[in-house]
Write a protein that holds these residues in place. Structure first.
Motif, PDB file in Angstrom:
ATOM      1  N   VAL A 134     -32.784 104.645   0.961  1.00 47.34           N
ATOM      2  CA  VAL A 134     -33.651 103.593   0.449  1.00 47.34           C
ATOM      3  C   VAL A 134     -33.760 102.480   1.484  1.00 47.34           C
ATOM      4  N   THR A 135     -34.981 102.039   1.711  1.00 52.41           N
ATOM      5  CA  THR A 135     -35.242 100.917   2.608  1.00 52.41           C
ATOM      6  C   THR A 135     -36.002  99.844   1.837  1.00 52.41           C
ATOM      7  N   GLN A 136     -35.461  98.632   1.809  1.00 49.28           N
ATOM      8  CA  GLN A 136     -36.119  97.523   1.132  1.00 49.28           C
ATOM      9  C   GLN A 136     -36.589  96.504   2.159  1.00 49.28           C
ATOM     10  N   VAL A 137     -37.858  96.125   2.059  1.00 51.70           N
ATOM     11  CA  VAL A 137     -38.421  95.129   2.974  1.00 51.70           C
ATOM     12  C   VAL A 137     -39.184  94.090   2.166  1.00 51.70           C
ATOM     13  N   VAL A 138     -39.307  92.907   2.745  1.00 55.24           N
ATOM     14  CA  VAL A 138     -40.087  91.827   2.128  1.00 55.24           C
ATOM     15  C   VAL A 138     -41.345  91.619   2.966  1.00 55.24           C
ATOM     16  N   ILE A 139     -42.495  91.644   2.305  1.00 57.62           N
ATOM     17  CA  ILE A 139     -43.774  91.437   2.992  1.00 57.62           C
ATOM     18  C   ILE A 139     -44.424  90.186   2.418  1.00 57.62           C
ATOM     19  N   SER A 140     -44.726  89.237   3.292  1.00 54.68           N
ATOM     20  CA  SER A 140     -45.311  87.979   2.837  1.00 54.68           C
ATOM     21  C   SER A 140     -46.523  87.620   3.695  1.00 54.68           C
ATOM     22  N   GLY A 147     -44.396  90.579  -1.577  1.00 53.81           N
ATOM     23  CA  GLY A 147     -43.181  90.766  -2.366  1.00 53.81           C
ATOM     24  C   GLY A 147     -42.246  91.754  -1.715  1.00 53.81           C
ATOM     25  N   LYS A 148     -41.253  92.219  -2.482  1.00 49.77           N
ATOM     26  CA  LYS A 148     -40.266  93.171  -1.977  1.00 49.77           C
ATOM     27  C   LYS A 148     -40.707  94.598  -2.317  1.00 49.77           C
ATOM     28  N   LEU A 149     -40.670  95.471  -1.318  1.00 56.82           N
ATOM     29  CA  LEU A 149     -41.049  96.870  -1.509  1.00 56.82           C
ATOM     30  C   LEU A 149     -39.878  97.766  -1.151  1.00 56.82           C
ATOM     31  N   THR A 150     -39.808  98.908  -1.822  1.00 52.93           N
ATOM     32  CA  THR A 150     -38.739  99.876  -1.586  1.00 52.93           C
ATOM     33  C   THR A 150     -39.344 101.196  -1.143  1.00 52.93           C
ATOM     34  N   ASP A 209     -34.102  98.600   6.658  1.00 54.34           N
ATOM     35  CA  ASP A 209     -33.646  97.886   5.477  1.00 54.34           C
ATOM     36  C   ASP A 209     -33.394  96.415   5.795  1.00 54.34           C
ATOM     37  N   GLY A 210     -33.955  95.534   4.954  1.00 55.77           N
ATOM     38  CA  GLY A 210     -33.765  94.108   5.131  1.00 55.77           C
ATOM     39  C   GLY A 210     -34.822  93.419   5.966  1.00 55.77           C
ATOM     40  N   ASP A 211     -35.788  94.171   6.487  1.00 59.23           N
ATOM     41  CA  ASP A 211     -36.847  93.575   7.306  1.00 59.23           C
ATOM     42  C   ASP A 211     -37.692  92.592   6.502  1.00 59.23           C
ATOM     43  N   VAL A 212     -38.195  91.574   7.197  1.00 52.92           N
ATOM     44  CA  VAL A 212     -39.182  90.659   6.635  1.00 52.92           C
ATOM     45  C   VAL A 212     -40.434  90.750   7.509  1.00 52.92           C
ATOM     46  N   ILE A 213     -41.567  91.073   6.893  1.00 53.32           N
ATOM     47  CA  ILE A 213     -42.829  91.215   7.610  1.00 53.32           C
ATOM     48  C   ILE A 213     -43.768  90.106   7.147  1.00 53.32           C
ATOM     49  N   VAL A 214     -44.275  89.337   8.105  1.00 56.17           N
ATOM     50  CA  VAL A 214     -45.164  88.227   7.783  1.00 56.17           C
ATOM     51  C   VAL A 214     -46.525  88.486   8.429  1.00 56.17           C
ATOM     52  N   VAL A 215     -47.549  88.605   7.598  1.00 56.78           N
ATOM     53  CA  VAL A 215     -48.916  88.790   8.082  1.00 56.78           C
ATOM     54  C   VAL A 215     -49.582  87.425   8.119  1.00 56.78           C
ATOM     55  N   PRO A 216     -49.987  86.951   9.296  1.00 58.16           N
ATOM     56  CA  PRO A 216     -50.517  85.580   9.408  1.00 58.16           C
ATOM     57  C   PRO A 216     -51.931  85.443   8.873  1.00 58.16           C
ATOM     58  N   ARG A 217     -52.285  84.225   8.573  1.00 56.66           N
ATOM     59  CA  ARG A 217     -53.664  83.899   8.224  1.00 56.66           C
ATOM     60  C   ARG A 217     -54.422  83.523   9.484  1.00 56.66           C
TER      61      ARG A 217
END
Length: 220
Positions: A134-140, A147-150, A209-217
């Motif tokens: 399982v890999t959980q990442v946060v995409i904002s 939110g958080k995806l698995t 696992d634990g990555d945070v991905i930020v898509v800019p405006r």
């Protein structure tokens, strides 16, 4: 009433194109300059990029809740089975009951099980393998569903963004920020995913696992 001034057509109540372009350029300069000042005052630092090997698909090092492990008993094949690690980090095994699995390396769990089964089986050898992780990442940022995806299989950053609803109307794939914890240090990798979106052949960059991905405006 329209007027002509310096070879340029003026429409009453409007701004000439050249003047409007100069104003937009000035606004951009002020915006960028303001960001630089804010960054300087807040002590911003340049992001520390990730080494090339971090782009590869993850290999499980430590078991976590949600992982599925396969247990093979060479001396008692009737006990062979697969189990998913529960949210409390445990698995319920035949003859010995509940065992903590989350937070342990596969080799460590394998050694522990061999000791636990020593009094239960003639051959206490147990082979533990990982079936799925399982890999959980946060995409904002500018995505459809932040939110958080698995994920239960290797997933690229581009795929993860698409799972989050894709880039929103005001988003950009030009400077996607990937924030990852490596050896207790936070690293930031800036990625340009536009070639992937346009159909070009690119090398995949996998989430971990634990990555945070930020898509800019987009700025404008």
């Amino acid at each position: 009433m329209n007027r002509v001034r310096n070879n340029q057509l003026y429409i009453e109540g409007s701004i000439p194109r050249r003047e409007l372009a100069r104003q937009n350029q000035a606004a951009r300069f002020i915006y960028v300059f303001g960001l630089a000042v804010i960054c300087a005052l807040s002590g911003c630092t340049q992001p520390v990029g990730l080494p090339p090997e971090q782009a590869a698909a993850p290999t499980a090092v430590t078991l976590v809740s949600g992982d599925v492990i396969k247990l093979t008993f060479p001396g008692a094949t009737e006990l062979n089975q697969s189990q998913k690690i529960r949210t409390d980090g445990k698995v319920n095994l035949p003859l010995i009951g509940e065992v903590d699995a989350a937070g342990k390396r596969i080799t460590a769990l394998q050694t522990e099980l061999a000791q636990l089964y020593k009094s239960e089986l003639k051959s206490s050898t147990v082979v533990v393998t990982l079936e799925s992780s399982v890999t959980q990442v946060v995409i904002s940022g500018a995505v459809g569903r932040p939110g958080k995806l698995t994920f239960e299989r290797p997933t690229t950053i581009f795929q993860a963004i698409m799972e989050a609803g894709g880039v929103s109307e005001f988003g950009s794939l030009r400077n996607v920020h990937l924030v990852r914890l490596v050896n207790n240090e936070q690293h930031t990798q800036v990625l340009d995913l536009r070639p992937t979106m346009s159909g070009q052949t690119t090398h995949p960059y996998y989430v971990r696992d634990g990555d945070v991905i930020v898509v800019p405006r987009t700025m404008f």
